[in-house]
Design an enzyme around this catalytic site. Structure first.
Site, mmCIF file in Angstrom:
data_model
loop_
_atom_site.group_PDB
_atom_site.id
_atom_site.type_symbol
_atom_site.label_atom_id
_atom_site.label_comp_id
_atom_site.label_asym_id
_atom_site.label_seq_id
_atom_site.Cartn_x
_atom_site.Cartn_y
_atom_site.Cartn_z
ATOM 1 N N LYS A 92 0.825 -1.220 0.000
ATOM 2 C CA LYS A 92 0.000 0.000 0.000
ATOM 3 C C LYS A 92 0.860 1.272 0.000
ATOM 4 O O LYS A 92 0.609 2.192 -0.778
ATOM 5 C CB LYS A 92 -0.934 0.012 1.218
ATOM 6 N N THR A 93 1.853 1.306 0.873
ATOM 7 C CA THR A 93 2.665 2.517 0.980
ATOM 8 C C THR A 93 3.438 2.769 -0.317
ATOM 9 O O THR A 93 3.465 3.893 -0.833
ATOM 10 C CB THR A 93 3.646 2.403 2.162
ATOM 11 N N GLU B 149 -3.790 5.767 1.597
ATOM 12 C CA GLU B 149 -3.786 4.342 1.899
ATOM 13 C C GLU B 149 -5.081 3.998 2.632
ATOM 14 O O GLU B 149 -5.543 4.752 3.484
ATOM 15 C CB GLU B 149 -2.602 3.994 2.791
#
Length: 212
Positions: free
Chosen positions: A123-124, A167
């Protein structure tokens, strides 16, 4: 909803417990940019607290229940239990409390195109790649990232368009608080089984998010 609720806090201080985390420190910056008064605490001093103090935010290490009085809202991260001294002081003073994910959701609601990056892994990284691409393309997005990106000088960016990229974390069903128009789903695996029963339960949470 953001304008309706958060505007009521104009001139009132928002106190954040766990302000040193990547997400919480980023939210503190965004609140400050929006004109709110912000203070907060975290278990230990570090880079994020020092950066926030440099911005003029009263950010301290340790437990400081004395900082809670006079706040209009207390925001806490998911790791902060109801037994935390500052949360208990907020209870005693009847100060409203809000979990971090709820605040992020409120802040996103006034944007025309909320873009949420979800999944067990990546996600990051993916949010950072998208953030840099959209910024370089001149789309002027607002960004909330669970890490630091040199291209935006940190973990957040306050843009001037209707695009908000963030996110969307599945832990504790945090992403259910987020408005979503575009969803990027990377992958799903068994994870966070402290709050999910099994893989089927995980999938149900994602399906509920994606149905929105």
């Amino acid at each position: 909803m953001r304008q309706a609720y958060l505007s009521e806090l104009t001139g009132k201080r928002i106190h954040m417990v766990g302000i040193g985390g990547s997400s919480m420190s980023g939210l503190a910056e965004m609140l400050l940019f929006d004109g709110h008064l912000v203070s907060g605490t975290d278990s230990a001093d570090g880079y994020h607290l020092k950066k926030l103090r440099g911005l003029g935010i009263d950010a301290r290490a340790g437990h400081h229940p004395d900082m809670v009085g006079g706040a209009g809202l207390l925001v806490y991260s998911a790791a902060i239990s109801a037994a935390d001294p500052e949360r208990q002081e907020a209870d005693r003073l009847s100060i409203p409390q809000m979990e971090r994910a709820v605040l992020l959701g409120l802040m996103m609601q006034s944007f025309q195109t909320p873009v949420c990056v979800c999944g067990t892994h990546g996600k990051t990284t993916t949010t950072a790649m998208l953030a840099q691409a959209l910024t370089d393309a001149g789309l002027d997005p607002s960004i909330h990232l669970g890490g630091s990106l040199d291209a935006i000088n940190g973990s957040v960016r306050n843009g001037g368009s209707g695009v908000f990229v963030a996110e969307a974390c599945e832990f504790n069903r945090s992403f259910h608080h987020m408005p979503v128009r575009v969803a990027l789903l990377l992958n799903i695996e068994e994870d966070h089984l402290d709050c999910y029963r099994d893989m089927e339960h995980v999938e149900e949470a994602y399906l509920q998010f994606l149905s929105r």
